[in-house]
Design an enzyme around this catalytic site. Structure first.
Site, PDB file in Angstrom:
ATOM      1  N   THR A 125     -52.394   0.605  88.826  1.00 44.29           N
ATOM      2  CA  THR A 125     -53.348  -0.420  89.260  1.00 44.29           C
ATOM      3  C   THR A 125     -54.027  -1.129  88.080  1.00 44.29           C
ATOM      4  OG1 THR A 125     -53.797   0.909  91.215  1.00 44.29           O
ATOM      5  CG2 THR A 125     -55.404  -0.789  90.693  1.00 44.29           C
ATOM      6  N   GLY A 393     -52.337   7.070  97.572  1.00 41.22           N
ATOM      7  CA  GLY A 393     -51.724   5.898  96.959  1.00 41.22           C
ATOM      8  C   GLY A 393     -51.526   6.030  95.466  1.00 41.22           C
ATOM      9  N   LEU A 394     -52.136   7.027  94.848  1.00 47.18           N
ATOM     10  CA  LEU A 394     -51.889   7.388  93.457  1.00 47.18           C
ATOM     11  C   LEU A 394     -52.109   6.246  92.468  1.00 47.18           C
ATOM     12  CD1 LEU A 394     -48.577   9.409  94.068  1.00 47.18           C
ATOM     13  CD2 LEU A 394     -50.903  10.304  94.015  1.00 47.18           C
ATOM     14  N   CYS A 395     -52.904   5.267  92.827  1.00 48.22           N
ATOM     15  CA  CYS A 395     -53.173   4.159  91.893  1.00 48.22           C
ATOM     16  C   CYS A 395     -51.895   3.485  91.436  1.00 48.22           C
ATOM     17  CB  CYS A 395     -53.932   4.637  90.657  1.00 48.22           C
ATOM     18  SG  CYS A 395     -55.685   4.481  90.842  1.00 48.22           S
ATOM     19  N   ASN A 396     -50.913   3.429  92.307  1.00 45.69           N
ATOM     20  CA  ASN A 396     -49.666   2.783  91.915  1.00 45.69           C
ATOM     21  C   ASN A 396     -49.164   1.925  93.080  1.00 45.69           C
ATOM     22  OD1 ASN A 396     -46.781   2.377  91.257  1.00 45.69           O
ATOM     23  ND2 ASN A 396     -47.305   3.672  89.521  1.00 45.69           N
TER      24      ASN A 396
END
Ligand SMILES: *Cc1c(COP(=O)(O)O)cnc(C)c1O
Length: 815
Positions: A125, A393-396
């Site tokens: 992100t 969402g794992l910042c991706n």
């Protein structure tokens, strides 16, 4: 390649005992989030701090000088870790990798003509956000797109605007550990004669270096800017860094901001002037006081890490060995019915190849019915068992969307239905919206992996065998002994306009508001905001919407005579709620009046769209969208249908709790779903024809579901109006409650092909189907969610043309 072979480091077991007392009763599987620090690192740092006086580096005292020296040494040691020559590279300390990314961004944002930004879909992100400051930006959807771009540029014509280009990507995806080609850095770099024509490379190494070294021995092959999170390597200190290739350092000359420590002189009064420091890049870029104790702790961190675990290459081999064991373990798990437990997001062989994969395993879990298990639930169970992992969402964002096959409209739909990062609801439309991530590091052991596999086995592997798949899908088609089946499914995307038939063979989702995309849009009068209806504007029947899931849009065609002033007989709007099409900003919404209710709606501001509808109908109107129920809309409309004469609800398994609860609807008049029967229609048409009238098409009743008696039904005799007696009906795998008969008005007299009004079928209906002065045809219905939300059918409730329809009669068993 012998040195790259994965190899477990057995010494780690003893080190774990001694150095990581905080891990006594926790299984830590989030090393990609933060590595753990060993006890002796903290002790060594503490003794350094306690025994030496360090001053703020800004003065000339001995303690100050001591700080300055230690900081300079830390910079050098960090460069040495990457085999980077200090003549070619500089280190700038920042708070974390994101701060490093923002520092690079500042330089590009402040270029005289801005910059152009290119990034890979697997980006974190923090890399994606750069695009908001770029003049133009592009997201590469795949590796081959990047390769094509790099190749294509050798023939690039120089008429492209001369603004600097920044190309960014992660060395390793923080989502599933996939590693991207490092040689892109040198291949993508264009060092034009004019500095403005250059392409610069930004490598996000935050995840990669947590276990694996980068090698900058050949400065020309290195990225221009490399960002790191040092706490992901050593666990402590909390510090980030940017390694800058000095040859690209000139880009920072345009950075406008200056902070304390980066300037030699500043004038404020009468004249506004400042002189930047120009000794070194880090002097120019480190605004304010350095996080000096953190930087000094780097010495202890590097020393202890090396003493315990050896060089980073060894850490990498150790962690990769474990990741491979874990991946194999998870992929071999089976439920008793032999279905797979884990869906993994990296190919099995990749763990043999450290240039393609890092020590991360990302996956999702299904139960033996094939339904997804919620990440939230897994994380909750894991935490009960003292297992620390990462989910969601794992910042991706790009990696998640492409790996989970989520299109933008689905994601926005999920967002408006209430999906939030870290939220409890994480399965929408039968798809997971996040992943489970297990990451291994220097101090992970075999026993961590075994315990985790045991945990999955204990909680998520179904031991009892029962059949899935083929059995239930044959059940789905053709009525076994039921007399009815689904003849057609129709949705009315725009209220009061033509219906669109769901193609046979396509599963169509049902939600509590009805069939997906049904009455999600309407046309509103520009002045009054009142929703238009076919009763007043019969030509609405000629406006034919269709749902194009492939292109993610609602396409609308007008099938009557097209006014000359309109260029195209068709307009389309994205299914995803793209705010640029709306009046005002999302989620601020206007309202529309539907059947006397004021409902929140978003109106499309595009002139082209309003003109299309206004001109074909001859009334100034606008297309509006009803925000999907849940998150965004404050007030959801509810069904007005009252239960008609249903009293005794007996048999176990009937969803009594559901009875009498108001049902949410979108823009339909009365209830979520309308069902009509072909047999009843046939009966009606016989009566119409007997009196010389024109038979009615099923379309005029604007039903969602037309059911028909199957050819092989019991004795071949139709049972018109049998549906009047049904209380519940099973369609395919789904249960519906019938809410009562549908009251009719003259609108059923509009021919849906020609928009011409007739007197039939209303006249005949009024003679044959009138009760208490009201005319009825068809049944209102709503979907009943069954308690077992762990079946695939419950997570993704669908109906399909051809599904068996099995009524549950009032009172009697079977009809
Ligand atoms: C962790 C991580 C980041 C963000 O790092 P911060 O130190 O939290 O700013 C960026 N990119 C990748 C690939 C990461 O793994």
């Amino acid at each position: 390649m012998a040195h790259t072979a994965n190899m477990y480091n057995p010494q780690v077991e003893a080190i774990r005992e001694r150095e990581f007392p905080m891990l006594r009763d926790t299984i830590y599987l989030d090393h990609a989030g933060t590595a753990l620090y060993p006890k002796s690192l903290i002790e060594r740092f503490a003794s350094d701090m306690v025994c030496n006086l360090y001053g703020n580096p800004h003065s000339a005292s001995v303690p100050s000088q001591r700080s300055t020296n230690r900081i300079d040494d830390a910079r050098l040691r960090l460069l040495q870790l990457f085999h980077a020559n200090p003549d070619d590279f500089d280190v700038v300390f920042v708070a974390n990798a994101t701060a490093g990314i923002k520092l690079v961004l500042e330089a590009f944002r402040d270029q005289p003509q801005g910059f152009s930004y290119l990034y890979h879909v697997d980006s974190h992100t923090s890399l994606v956000g750069i695009r908001e400051c770029a003049q133009q930006h592009h997201c590469f959807a795949s590796d081959s797109e990047v390769d094509e771009w790099i190749q294509g540029r050798s023939t690039k014509t120089p008429q492209a605007p001369a603004i600097p280009e920044l190309f960014a990507y992660p060395a390793q995806s923080n989502m599933n550990g996939r590693r991207l080609p490092l040689e892109w850095c040198s291949r993508a770099r264009l060092t034009g004669q004019i500095p403005n024509e250059a392409t610069f490379t930004l490598l996000d190494a935050a995840a990669f270096v947590s276990t694996t070294p980068l090698d900058f021995r050949i400065a020309d092959h290195a990225p221009d800017f490399t960002v790191l999170s040092l706490y992901k390597i050593f666990g402590f200190p909390d510090l980030g860094a940017v390694i800058i290739r000095k040859a690209a350092g000139h880009i920072f000359r345009h950075r406008r901001y200056f902070g304390g420590g980066t300037v030699d002189m500043v004038l404020c009064l009468k004249e506004q002037w400042h002189a930047r420091k120009n000794d070194s890049l880090h002097d120019q870029l480190e605004d304010g006081t350095l996080p000096m104790h953190n930087i000094m702790a780097l010495h202890a961190a590097m020393d202890v890490h090396h003493e315990l675990f050896g060089p980073l290459e060894r850490v990498s081999r150790h962690a990769m060995f474990l990741a491979k064991v874990l991946h194999e373990g998870l992929s071999s798990l089976r439920h008793a019915n032999q279905s797979r437990v884990c869906h993994l997001y990296s190919p099995p062989k990749s763990y043999e190849n450290p240039s393609a994969q890092g020590p991360i395993v990302a996956f999702n879990i299904r139960n033996s019915h094939g339904a997804w298990i919620s990440n939230f639930e897994i994380e909750r169970l894991a935490s009960i068992k003292n297992i620390q992992l990462r989910t969601g969402g794992l910042c991706n964002p790009g990696g998640i969307a492409s790996n989970l096959c989520l299109s933008p409209w689905e994601m926005k739909d999920n967002f408006s239905a209430g999906q939030r990062c870290g939220g409890e609801d994480d399965i929408f439309g039968g798809k997971p919206t996040g992943m489970i991530r297990v990451s291994l590091g220097a101090c992970s052991t075999k026993s961590d992996v075994e315990s985790f596999l045991g945990f999955i086995q204990e909680f998520f592997v179904d031991e009892l065998s029962f059949s899935v798949g083929p059995a239930s899908s044959t059940y789905r088609h053709g009525p076994k002994n039921g007399a009815f089946l689904v003849e057609s499914l129709t949705i009315y995307p725009i209220k009061s306009c033509a219906g669109w038939k769901v193609p046979p063979g396509q599963e169509w989702e049902i939600r509590k508001e009805g069939l997906v995309w049904d009455r999600e849009w309407c046309l509103v009068h520009q002045g009054s905001g009142v929703a238009l209806s076919q009763k007043r504007y019969p030509k609405m029947a000629l406006i034919r919407p269709m749902i194009d899931l492939e292109r993610g849009c609602l396409r609308v065609r007008y099938c009557g005579e097209i006014p000359l002033s309109i260029k195209s007989p068709e307009v389309s709007v994205p299914l995803s709620a793209d705010p640029s099409y709306f009046v005002g900003e999302l989620p601020k919404s206007t309202s529309a009046k539907v059947c006397g209710d004021t409902v929140p709606a978003q109106r499309y501001s595009s002139n082209k769209i309003s003109e299309f509808f206004s001109k074909v109908l001859g009334v100034d109107c606008q297309l509006a969208r009803f925000p999907a129920a849940g998150g965004m809309s404050a007030s959801v409309r509810h069904s007005k249908v009252h239960l008609q004469g249903i009293s005794q609800i007996g048999s176990p398994g009937t969803p009594a709790a559901n009875i009498g609860v108001p049902r949410p609807i979108l823009l339909s008049n009365e209830s979520p779903i309308l069902v009509i029967s072909r047999s009843s229609l046939n009966r009606l048409n016989e009566q119409i024809k007997a009196s010389g009238g024109k038979a009615a098409e099923a379309e005029v009743f604007r039903a969602n579901v037309v059911i028909a008696e199957s050819l092989n039904s019991a004795c071949g005799r139709e049972k018109p109006y049998a549906e009047d007696e049904w209380q519940f009906v099973k369609i395919g795998e789904q249960l519906f409650e019938l809410l009562g008969r549908c009251r009719r008005c003259q609108m059923i007299c509009i021919d849906q092909q020609t928009a011409v009004k007739d007197e039939e079928p209303f006249v005949t209906l009024a003679k044959t189907r009138r009760f208490n002065g009201k005319v009825f045809f068809g049944q209102h219905a709503c979907h009943v969610r069954l308690g077992d939300s762990r079946s695939r059918q419950a997570q993704y409730a669908t109906v399909m043309v051809g599904d068996a329809v099995r009524p549950v009669c009032r009172g009697a068993e079977g009809c």
